[in-house]
Design a protein around this motif. Structure first.
Motif, PDB file in Angstrom:
ATOM      1  N   VAL A   1     -16.746  -5.305  -7.089  1.00  0.00           N
ATOM      2  CA  VAL A   1     -15.352  -5.611  -6.960  1.00  0.00           C
ATOM      3  C   VAL A   1     -14.581  -4.683  -8.052  1.00  0.00           C
ATOM      4  CG1 VAL A   1     -15.986  -8.158  -6.980  1.00  0.00           C
ATOM      5  CG2 VAL A   1     -15.957  -6.870  -9.042  1.00  0.00           C
ATOM      6  N   SER A   2     -13.414  -4.713  -7.794  1.00  0.00           N
ATOM      7  CA  SER A   2     -12.359  -3.877  -8.854  1.00  0.00           C
ATOM      8  C   SER A   2     -11.185  -4.692  -9.469  1.00  0.00           C
ATOM      9  CB  SER A   2     -11.683  -2.752  -7.983  1.00  0.00           C
ATOM     10  OG  SER A   2     -10.985  -1.998  -8.500  1.00  0.00           O
ATOM     11  N   HIS A   3     -10.871  -4.315 -10.468  1.00  0.00           N
ATOM     12  CA  HIS A   3     -10.027  -5.234 -11.313  1.00  0.00           C
ATOM     13  C   HIS A   3      -8.370  -4.715 -10.855  1.00  0.00           C
ATOM     14  CE1 HIS A   3     -12.627  -6.788 -14.493  1.00  0.00           C
ATOM     15  NE2 HIS A   3     -13.354  -6.122 -14.173  1.00  0.00           N
ATOM     16  N   CYS A   4      -7.634  -5.808 -10.692  1.00  0.00           N
ATOM     17  CA  CYS A   4      -6.403  -5.608 -10.221  1.00  0.00           C
ATOM     18  C   CYS A   4      -5.542  -4.550 -10.237  1.00  0.00           C
ATOM     19  CB  CYS A   4      -5.418  -6.894 -10.209  1.00  0.00           C
ATOM     20  SG  CYS A   4      -5.733  -8.037  -9.271  1.00  0.00           S
ATOM     21  N   PRO A   5      -5.588  -4.070 -11.893  1.00  0.00           N
ATOM     22  CA  PRO A   5      -4.746  -2.883 -12.264  1.00  0.00           C
ATOM     23  C   PRO A   5      -5.392  -1.435 -11.741  1.00  0.00           C
ATOM     24  CG  PRO A   5      -5.279  -4.201 -14.194  1.00  0.00           C
ATOM     25  CD  PRO A   5      -5.874  -4.809 -12.882  1.00  0.00           C
ATOM     26  N   SER A   6      -6.409  -1.307 -11.120  1.00  0.00           N
ATOM     27  CA  SER A   6      -7.070  -0.167 -10.515  1.00  0.00           C
ATOM     28  C   SER A   6      -6.222   0.222  -9.187  1.00  0.00           C
ATOM     29  CB  SER A   6      -8.636  -0.552 -10.369  1.00  0.00           C
ATOM     30  OG  SER A   6      -9.115  -0.364 -11.496  1.00  0.00           O
ATOM     31  N   PHE A   7      -5.713  -1.035  -8.641  1.00  0.00           N
ATOM     32  CA  PHE A   7      -5.024  -0.538  -7.316  1.00  0.00           C
ATOM     33  C   PHE A   7      -3.809  -1.310  -7.300  1.00  0.00           C
ATOM     34  CE2 PHE A   7      -7.927  -4.292  -6.845  1.00  0.00           C
ATOM     35  CZ  PHE A   7      -6.854  -5.410  -6.542  1.00  0.00           C
ATOM     36  N   SER A   8      -3.188  -1.984  -8.147  1.00  0.00           N
ATOM     37  CA  SER A   8      -2.121  -2.937  -7.769  1.00  0.00           C
ATOM     38  C   SER A   8      -0.985  -2.020  -7.637  1.00  0.00           C
ATOM     39  CB  SER A   8      -1.888  -4.021  -9.147  1.00  0.00           C
ATOM     40  OG  SER A   8      -1.928  -3.045 -10.438  1.00  0.00           O
ATOM     41  N   HIS A   9      -0.684  -0.941  -8.214  1.00  0.00           N
ATOM     42  CA  HIS A   9       0.263  -0.037  -7.814  1.00  0.00           C
ATOM     43  C   HIS A   9       0.629   0.291  -6.246  1.00  0.00           C
ATOM     44  CE1 HIS A   9      -2.950   2.858  -7.579  1.00  0.00           C
ATOM     45  NE2 HIS A   9      -2.098   3.682  -6.929  1.00  0.00           N
ATOM     46  N   ARG A  10      -0.672   0.171  -5.692  1.00  0.00           N
ATOM     47  CA  ARG A  10      -0.391   0.262  -4.361  1.00  0.00           C
ATOM     48  C   ARG A  10       0.056  -1.105  -3.786  1.00  0.00           C
ATOM     49  NH1 ARG A  10      -5.419   1.018  -0.979  1.00  0.00           N
ATOM     50  NH2 ARG A  10      -3.948   1.769   0.447  1.00  0.00           N
ATOM     51  N   VAL A  11       0.018  -2.271  -4.214  1.00  0.00           N
ATOM     52  CA  VAL A  11       0.668  -3.404  -3.868  1.00  0.00           C
ATOM     53  C   VAL A  11       2.309  -3.537  -4.304  1.00  0.00           C
ATOM     54  CG1 VAL A  11       0.160  -5.938  -3.654  1.00  0.00           C
ATOM     55  CG2 VAL A  11      -1.506  -4.125  -3.949  1.00  0.00           C
ATOM     56  N   TYR A  12       2.450  -3.248  -5.624  1.00  0.00           N
ATOM     57  CA  TYR A  12       3.620  -3.589  -6.226  1.00  0.00           C
ATOM     58  C   TYR A  12       4.703  -2.451  -6.338  1.00  0.00           C
ATOM     59  CZ  TYR A  12       0.930  -7.667  -6.879  1.00  0.00           C
ATOM     60  OH  TYR A  12      -0.034  -8.928  -6.790  1.00  0.00           O
ATOM     61  N   ASN A  13       4.052  -1.135  -6.352  1.00  0.00           N
ATOM     62  CA  ASN A  13       5.088  -0.175  -6.927  1.00  0.00           C
ATOM     63  C   ASN A  13       4.236   1.327  -6.624  1.00  0.00           C
ATOM     64  OD1 ASN A  13       7.247   0.642  -8.315  1.00  0.00           O
ATOM     65  ND2 ASN A  13       6.150   1.188 -10.138  1.00  0.00           N
ATOM     66  N   TYR A  14       4.222   1.282  -5.262  1.00  0.00           N
ATOM     67  CA  TYR A  14       3.580   2.607  -4.900  1.00  0.00           C
ATOM     68  C   TYR A  14       4.274   3.959  -5.043  1.00  0.00           C
ATOM     69  CZ  TYR A  14       0.986   5.613  -1.450  1.00  0.00           C
ATOM     70  OH  TYR A  14       0.311   6.800  -0.932  1.00  0.00           O
ATOM     71  N   THR A  15       5.709   3.894  -4.832  1.00  0.00           N
ATOM     72  CA  THR A  15       6.463   5.037  -5.033  1.00  0.00           C
ATOM     73  C   THR A  15       7.418   4.896  -6.357  1.00  0.00           C
ATOM     74  OG1 THR A  15       8.196   4.427  -3.617  1.00  0.00           O
ATOM     75  CG2 THR A  15       6.294   5.449  -2.407  1.00  0.00           C
ATOM     76  N   GLY A  16       7.043   3.947  -7.068  1.00  0.00           N
ATOM     77  CA  GLY A  16       8.198   3.470  -8.165  1.00  0.00           C
ATOM     78  C   GLY A  16       9.362   2.925  -7.889  1.00  0.00           C
ATOM     79  N   VAL A  17       9.425   2.295  -6.763  1.00  0.00           N
ATOM     80  CA  VAL A  17      10.672   1.390  -6.409  1.00  0.00           C
ATOM     81  C   VAL A  17      10.145   0.002  -6.068  1.00  0.00           C
ATOM     82  CG1 VAL A  17      11.855   3.457  -6.057  1.00  0.00           C
ATOM     83  CG2 VAL A  17      10.751   2.444  -4.050  1.00  0.00           C
ATOM     84  N   GLY A  18       9.044  -0.389  -6.495  1.00  0.00           N
ATOM     85  CA  GLY A  18       8.689  -1.675  -6.022  1.00  0.00           C
ATOM     86  C   GLY A  18       7.883  -1.958  -4.594  1.00  0.00           C
TER      87      GLY A  18
END
Length: 326
Positions: free
Chosen positions: A195-212
């Motif tokens: 498994v992986s903890h959410c912070p390791s991939f959450s930028h892909r879900v919530y803030n991929y290019t910095g604009v949410g």
């Protein structure tokens, strides 16, 4: 749990072929005379451990990888620092599991053969057995490693491949360790466990290019599922399986996930966007490729197990693995 007879013959042939290319300073059955039966002792101990906690199998596989990529496969990940400056203190290693398991096995081995078998070799055996007890391939491990006595946090920060790296970046990290692009895509298949903890991939879900926003390459329903599961960028407590198909079985589920746009980490998803690694992912998306993956994985794991191996009089054999180095 054992492979079918046909698969077993294929894997046995692969292991036999590898034996002829083994490094002279690492060898199969290194402990046949000095500590006969040690691999059976380790496997039996792990079988009992896995029966109590099946999730530790993926932890031991990851543990071996993180050890080998920093100073080589020398159990330096086990070393401790009073000042919090050892490898284990680096951010990428804070979620590692397996320290207590390796230490407990080391104690059993010491009782049978004092100061003979290295912590590094026990870690290599444990990684192999974690795969085997997850219905993966069984294979011989080269042994004869000795333990290192240096462990530095900054080396872990600089040497471990980043979870958000693309194939170009990841290939460079592997090349420094004398591993190829094929080793990269094959060893990534170990993410079929764990498994992986959410912070390791959450930028892909919530803030991929910095604009949410969300990573547009992610399969839509999978992205929605991750959004609901993590509930935000910084949910450290929640974990998600790296393999969206089968979570505790060593199989092709990881490649099937990546092929379908359900690679969890950015480094996982990156594999399908490169022409060479993407071709391998495509082949492994087919259930008939399981034997090929198993044979490839054996080769790449043995390649990884040779990184920076200390042998002969280099290094030491520790009585306990987790000693303090400062």
């Amino acid at each position: 749990m054992a492979p079918s007879s046909t698969r077993f013959l294929i894997l046995l042939a692969a292991a036999s072929l590898l034996a002829s290319f083994a490094r002279a300073d690492l060898q199969y059955d290194f402990y046949n005379t000095s500590c006969p039966g040690v691999e059976t002792l380790v496997r039996d101990a792990l079988n009992a451990t896995f029966a109590a906690d099946s999730t530790i199998r993926s932890g031991l596989l990851r543990f071996h990888f993180h050890d080998c990529f920093v100073r080589g496969c020398d159990a330096s990940i086990m070393l401790q620092s009073h000042n919090g400056t050892a490898e284990k203190d680096a951010n990428p290693n804070l979620t590692l599991r397996g320290y207590e398991v390796i230490e407990a096995i080391k104690a059993k081995v010491e009782a049978a053969c004092p100061l003979v078998v290295s912590c590094a070799d026990i870690m290599a055996m444990a990684a192999r057995d974690a795969v085997y007890f997850s219905e993966g391939p069984d294979y011989q491990v080269e042994t004869g490693r000795r333990d290192g006595n240096v462990s530095m946090m900054e080396e872990a920060l600089s040497d471990l491949p980043p979870a958000d790296g693309n194939v170009t970046v990841l290939t460079k990290f592997f090349a420094v360790k004398n591993l190829t692009m094929k080793d990269l895509v094959v060893l990534s298949g170990a993410h079929t466990l764990g498994v992986s903890h959410c912070p390791s991939f959450s930028h892909r879900v919530y803030n991929y290019t910095g604009v949410g926003d969300e990573d547009p390459s992610m399969e839509a329903e999978y992205g929605q599922s991750l959004n609901a599961t993590c509930g935000g960028l910084d949910n450290v407590a929640t974990v998600v399986p790296l393999d969206a198909v089968t979570t505790e079985k060593f199989d092709l589920g990881y490649y099937q996930s990546v092929y379908a746009g359900k690679g969890l980490l950015q480094s996982d998803d990156a594999l399908r966007h490169d022409s060479l690694t993407g071709a391998y992912v495509g082949v492994m998306n087919n259930a008939s490729s399981l034997d090929t993956f198993f044979a490839d994985f054996i080769v790449s794991m043995i390649n990884m197990g040779r990184i920076g191996a200390r042998t002969g009089t280099d290094g030491e054999i520790r009585e306990t693995c987790g000693i303090y180095v400062d």
